[in-house]
Scaffold this active site. Structure first.
Site, short mmCIF file in Angstrom:
data_model
loop_
_atom_site.label_atom_id
_atom_site.label_comp_id
_atom_site.label_asym_id
_atom_site.label_seq_id
_atom_site.Cartn_x
_atom_site.Cartn_y
_atom_site.Cartn_z
N HIS A 89 28.71 -22.27 51.99
CA HIS A 89 27.59 -21.99 52.72
C HIS A 89 27.94 -21.18 54.06
O HIS A 89 28.21 -22.04 55.08
CB HIS A 89 26.55 -23.25 53.39
CG HIS A 89 25.42 -23.56 52.22
ND1 HIS A 89 24.27 -23.00 52.12
CD2 HIS A 89 25.86 -24.18 50.98
CE1 HIS A 89 23.73 -23.60 50.88
NE2 HIS A 89 24.59 -24.31 50.36
N GLU A 140 26.76 -19.34 56.29
CA GLU A 140 25.67 -19.45 57.44
C GLU A 140 26.00 -20.68 58.09
O GLU A 140 25.35 -20.57 59.40
CB GLU A 140 24.37 -19.16 56.89
CG GLU A 140 23.68 -20.35 56.06
CD GLU A 140 23.81 -20.90 54.67
OE1 GLU A 140 23.50 -21.92 54.28
OE2 GLU A 140 24.89 -20.12 54.21
N CYS A 155 25.27 -20.44 47.44
CA CYS A 155 25.25 -21.56 46.58
C CYS A 155 24.35 -21.39 45.23
O CYS A 155 24.61 -20.72 44.50
CB CYS A 155 24.66 -22.52 47.51
SG CYS A 155 24.89 -24.26 46.98
#
Length: 234
Positions: A211, A213, A106
């Site tokens: 993202h 994660e 990001c």
């Protein structure tokens, strides 16, 4: 073999120095240890810091200061963390000199692009005609699918994900306007925004606008962190 130590810069949130837990969990689940650089450091001190780590993680966060890509701040641009901009800029320069594996997520992708000579849309909806709604912070959970990206074949991202198209989440209002000449685009959205990039002839440099994660319930996304940690082991 010892676990690779991954360095990230701190984010300043309400006078607290933080890193989102999801990044730490993702690194740990792939066999690494995440270390946050919280102290204020000078350029010469970063050499000592980087001698003790194996990879650099550039995480999400506040808007990159537009002065770094020679633009005036617009009224719709958010706050910047100027100290973080400075530290990450130095970290990127020194990590690349050392050929250290780098993963940018990001804002991390945006910071890499700016440091390497690219520029950003200060707000995608306002500056990119016909764009999708990329800022989906308030529409649901951070893992919510938002749009697809096309993945370029024969790229590092393609080898990691094993697909030419995949659906991703979207939690950003800024994005790549001019891609750095040192990066090559590997992922593009239906509206034409570059959302993934890497560097040719570099051991491991991978960045993405979404993202991963936050998406680890879907097994394919762990591949990104596995590949990063494996590169750090080398």
């Amino acid at each position: 073999m010892k676990k690779p130590i991954i360095l990230c810069a701190r984010a300043l949130v309400d006078k607290r120095l933080v890193v989102n837990e999801a990044y730490a969990k993702a690194i740990e689940n792939s066999g690494g240890i995440l270390l946050m650089l919280a102290s204020e450091v000078e350029d010469f001190e970063l050499d000592d810091v980087l001698q003790n780590v194996d990879g650099l993680l550039l995480t999400g966060g506040t808007d990159v200061n537009p002065s770094l890509y020679e633009e005036e701040k617009k009224e719709y641009t958010g706050d910047s963390d100027n100290y973080r901009d400075i530290v990450e800029s130095m970290l990127i320069e020194k990590a690349i000199e050392k050929k250290m594996p780098i993963l940018g997520i990001c804002r991390g992708m945006q910071m890499l692009n700016v440091k390497l000579g690219g520029s950003l849309y200060q707000d995608i909806l306002k500056e990119m005609p016909g764009s999708l709604q990329h800022d989906r912070h308030h529409d649901g959970p951070r893992s919510m699918p938002a749009h697809k990206v096309t993945v370029k074949e024969n790229s590092l991202m393609h080898s990691v994900l094993g697909t030419t198209e995949i659906e991703v989440n979207s939690l950003h209002h800024q994005g790549i306007k001019t891609l750095s000449p040192e990066l090559k685009a590997t992922c593009v959205t239906p509206d034409g925004l570059v959302e993934g990039a890497e560097m040719s002839d570099y051991p491991f440099l991978l960045c993405m606008q979404w993202h991963p994660e936050e998406l680890l319930e879907t097994p394919v996304w762990k591949n990104i962190f596995d590949a990063f940690i494996n590169a750090c082991k080398k």
